[in-house]
Design an enzyme around this catalytic site. Structure first.
Site, PDB file in Angstrom:
ATOM      1  N   GLU A   1       8.844   1.446  -0.133  1.00 33.40           N
ATOM      2  CA  GLU A   1       9.173   2.700  -0.821  1.00 33.40           C
ATOM      3  C   GLU A   1      10.634   3.095  -0.650  1.00 33.40           C
ATOM      4  OE1 GLU A   1       6.840   6.153   0.359  1.00 33.40           O
ATOM      5  OE2 GLU A   1       7.764   7.405  -1.164  1.00 33.40           O
TER       6      GLU A   1
ATOM      7  N   LYS B   1       6.899   1.033  -4.312  1.00 34.04           N
ATOM      8  CA  LYS B   1       6.678   2.462  -4.570  1.00 34.04           C
ATOM      9  C   LYS B   1       8.021   3.136  -4.793  1.00 34.04           C
ATOM     10  CE  LYS B   1       4.596   6.623  -2.560  1.00 34.04           C
ATOM     11  NZ  LYS B   1       3.449   7.137  -1.820  1.00 34.04           N
TER      12      LYS B   1
HETATM   13  P1  13P Z   1       4.960  12.551  -3.218  1.00 36.53           P
HETATM   14  O1  13P Z   1       4.165  11.981  -4.367  1.00 36.53           O
HETATM   15  O2  13P Z   1       4.603  13.959  -2.875  1.00 36.53           O
HETATM   16  O3  13P Z   1       6.434  12.306  -3.390  1.00 36.53           O
HETATM   17  O4  13P Z   1       4.528  11.740  -1.927  1.00 36.53           O
HETATM   18  C1  13P Z   1       4.395  10.380  -2.015  1.00 36.53           C
HETATM   19  C2  13P Z   1       4.761   9.764  -0.740  1.00 36.53           C
HETATM   20  O5  13P Z   1       3.995   9.041  -0.153  1.00 36.53           O
HETATM   21  C3  13P Z   1       6.106  10.021  -0.203  1.00 36.53           C
HETATM   22  O6  13P Z   1       6.392   9.129   0.826  1.00 36.53           O
END
Ligand code: 13P
Length: 338
Positions: free
Chosen positions: A177, A219
């Protein structure tokens, strides 16, 4: 565990019609969420809130996996079934947030580096034993005057890749991510340029670290206008810019991309996802791994009260269902009213 089974898990995480619930808020973050509904963040309330989400009837039709926080992975339903077992019995894959948070990057004012690599091999082993089959590590990139620096992007890409390699060694699918924050007055074009740079560095580091791309899930943020930008891009513009950027930098070996919502409204996050899937011709599955965009209406409906339990579940199921439809490009904004 073989690369084959990592790929199988990764594909199941991004199966058509399904996405991931990010319910891995750290203790400081869940406190912020509970503050918004004037509810105390104690262990009992956190357990009850997560239990409300996980025991929502029918959610497994739209939710492939749930990202848990360390405390939550060790908690159980009120009937004493560990959450990880409860979810896997439903066919929902349990996952675990393993980073230790984004901290100030020394020497680089306003920028962050994600910590948590020390001892990670041992922690992953324990998490696997507790039932986790995928993990999450979030890098945070801030857009501002003179930032992000190339150094910050590179340092975060390197940490993401070290984490991903350790996950695969442990038989755990890494969710990689790299989040470019939407905070700020920047344009959509600037978000696209920074996202492109970060994705390019991230995949270069993943290759250098010998990460198997078929056994991971990306992500990313969507490419959107900064939250304080005076000109806000339309749904169609966001979909087009995001897909253009991902097609240029994400190899087709990656089975799926599961977006974060990052502070978008629940409706915007769903509309954007549906518009991207409607473009068609994508080499990977495009789905959701939302925290706030799946939970905000449910949190509000629950309100920290037992009397709000059923309403909270209904609100969560609605977002899960509409986002599931968005992965199939079958979502229409009129469905919000139904
Ligand atoms: P949000 O969809 O609220 O951004 O959270 C996703 C997430 O896992 C952030 O690390």
């Amino acid at each position: 565990m073989t690369a084959q089974s990592l790929a199988e898990i990764a594909r199941a995480m991004v199966a058509p019609g399904k996405g991931i619930l990010a319910a891995d808020e750290s203790s400081p973050t869940i406190k912020k969420r509970f503050d918004s509904i004037s509810t105390e963040s104690n262990e009992q309330n956190r357990q009850r809130y997560r239990e409300m989400l996980f025991t929502t009837e029918g959610m497994a039709e739209f939710i492939s996996g749930v990202i848990l926080y360390d405390e939550t992975l060790r908690q159980s339903t009120s009937d004493g079934v560990p959450f990880a077992k409860y979810l896997s019995d439903l066919g929902v894959i349990p996952g675990i947030k393993v980073d230790a948070g984004a901290k100030a990057l020394a020497g680089y004012p306003g920028e962050k580096i994600t910590e948590g690599l020390d001892g990670l091999r041992e922690r992953l082993k324990e998490y696997h034993g507790l039932g986790a089959r995928f993990a999450k590590w979030r890098a945070v990139i801030t857009i501002g005057s003179g930032i992000p620096t190339a150094f910050c992007l590179q340092a975060n890409a390197h940490a993401l890749a070290r984490y991903a390699a350790l996950c695969q060694e442990a038989g755990i699918v890494p969710i990689v991510e790299p989040e470019v924050l939407m905070d700020g007055g920047h344009t959509l074009a600037r978000c696209e340029a920074v996202t492109a740079d970060m994705l390019s560095r991230t995949f270069s580091e993943l290759h250098r670290h010998r990460v198997d791309l078929t056994g991971m899930v990306l992500k990313p943020n969507m490419v959107i206008s900064g939250s304080e930008c005076s000109s806000q891009a339309s749904v169609a513009e966001v979909a087009e810019a995001t897909v253009r950027c991902l097609k240029a930098y994400v190899p087709s070996a990656v089975p799926g991309i599961a977006f974060l919502s990052g502070g978008q409204s629940a409706e915007d996050a769903t509309a954007h996802l549906a518009a991207m899937n409607a473009l068609g011709g994508l080499p990977w599955a495009l789905t959701f791994s939302y925290g706030r965009a799946l939970q905000a209406p449910a949190l509000k409906a629950w309100g920290g009260q037992e009397s709000g339990f059923a309403a909270g579940q209904a609100a969560f199921l609605k977002r899960a269902r509409l986002n599931g439809l968005a992965t199939l490009a079958k979502y229409r904004s009129e469905m919000e009213a139904a």
